[in-house]
Design a protein around this motif. Structure first.
Motif, mmCIF file in Angstrom:
data_model
loop_
_atom_site.group_PDB
_atom_site.id
_atom_site.type_symbol
_atom_site.label_atom_id
_atom_site.label_comp_id
_atom_site.label_asym_id
_atom_site.label_seq_id
_atom_site.Cartn_x
_atom_site.Cartn_y
_atom_site.Cartn_z
ATOM 1 N N UNK A 44 67.848 -1.319 26.918
ATOM 2 C CA UNK A 44 68.881 -0.286 26.800
ATOM 3 C C UNK A 44 68.250 1.103 26.693
ATOM 4 N N UNK A 45 67.149 1.189 25.951
ATOM 5 C CA UNK A 45 66.470 2.490 25.826
ATOM 6 C C UNK A 45 65.980 2.989 27.179
ATOM 7 N N UNK A 46 65.471 2.070 28.008
ATOM 8 C CA UNK A 46 65.019 2.464 29.346
ATOM 9 C C UNK A 46 66.195 2.962 30.177
ATOM 10 N N UNK A 47 67.327 2.294 30.075
ATOM 11 C CA UNK A 47 68.514 2.704 30.825
ATOM 12 C C UNK A 47 68.994 4.085 30.366
ATOM 13 N N UNK A 48 68.957 4.320 29.063
ATOM 14 C CA UNK A 48 69.395 5.612 28.531
ATOM 15 C C UNK A 48 68.459 6.733 29.004
#
Length: 240
Positions: A44-48
């Motif tokens: 999720x952090x990568x997507x954000x």
């Protein structure tokens, strides 16, 4: 045959998915992080980080569940995030999490069907969805809705499980996914069907280049993907 959580049920897939998530809502967050060894948080952090470049002010988080993606995206300078989900029980858990974090002024939840959303055309700067599109009864209808509610130039980020391709990780992954995960998930959640449905739904989902082609056919441009953790998951990036 449509892959659905409860094969002996007379309900359609959409109704079964709603029932499943209502059933597992109390244990969902624990199982998500436990069964993925916490790697889902990194995804999720990568997507954000991808989303940050666009600096969206209004985000729609589809199939928001308990709001993990919405909470992660709230670290951006946003005005509003709408968490949209089919399951009332998942939303209730999400609302408590958001309240505890002091994010209720930014993140709002709404119950509804992702294949028939109640939002105006071009309402959002960005759209996110994590581990939700494979649960759609009609994937194309859902993607058409994504395209409709995004403004011109808006970004859709779809984080979804995918299938590793290379030996020996592919074989190890399949053993864990089909033999270990369903037992642990069923034992803890008390819903064995939910965690046998998970690997079945991933295997049935059109990932990689097939998914990219579907996004292009839906009308998205600048379509690309980032495969994560040796192919366990993929971020699909599509601009309207």
């Amino acid at each position: 045959m449509t892959v659905a959580p409860y094969q002996d049920s007379d309900k359609n897939k959409k109704q079964q998915v709603e029932q499943m998530f209502d059933n597992i809502a109390p244990k969902y967050d624990f199982l998500n992080h436990f069964l993925s060894l916490g790697i889902d948080k990194l995804w999720r952090k990568k997507a954000v980080r991808i989303l940050k470049k666009d600096q969206p002010k209004r985000i729609l988080d589809v199939a928001t569940g308990t709001g993990d993606f919405a909470i992660a995206a709230s670290k951006l300078e946003v005005d509003e995030i709408v968490g949209f989900d089919l399951s009332e029980q998942m939303i209730r858990v999400g609302e408590e999490k958001v309240k505890k974090r002091g994010l209720s002024s930014v993140i709002h939840f709404q119950k509804g069907d992702s294949e028939n959303m109640p939002f105006e055309n071009e309402s959002f700067d960005a759209l996110t969805v994590a581990f939700g599109v494979r649960n759609f009864e009609n994937l194309q209808k859902g993607l058409d809705e994504f395209h409709r509610v995004l403004r011109e130039g808006g970004l859709a980020l779809i984080l979804e499980f995918s299938k590793p391709k290379y030996f020996p990780f592919k074989q190890l992954y399949r053993f864990y996914f089909f033999h270990i995960l369903p037992r642990l998930g069923g034992m803890i959640s008390k819903d064995a069907s939910a965690y046998s449905y998970l690997p079945e739904s991933v295997m049935a989902f059109p990932d990689d280049q097939v998914m990219l082609d579907i996004l292009r056919q839906t009308g998205f441009t600048e379509v690309s993907q980032k495969r994560l953790t040796l192919g366990i998951a993929t971020i699909y990036i599509a601009r309207k």
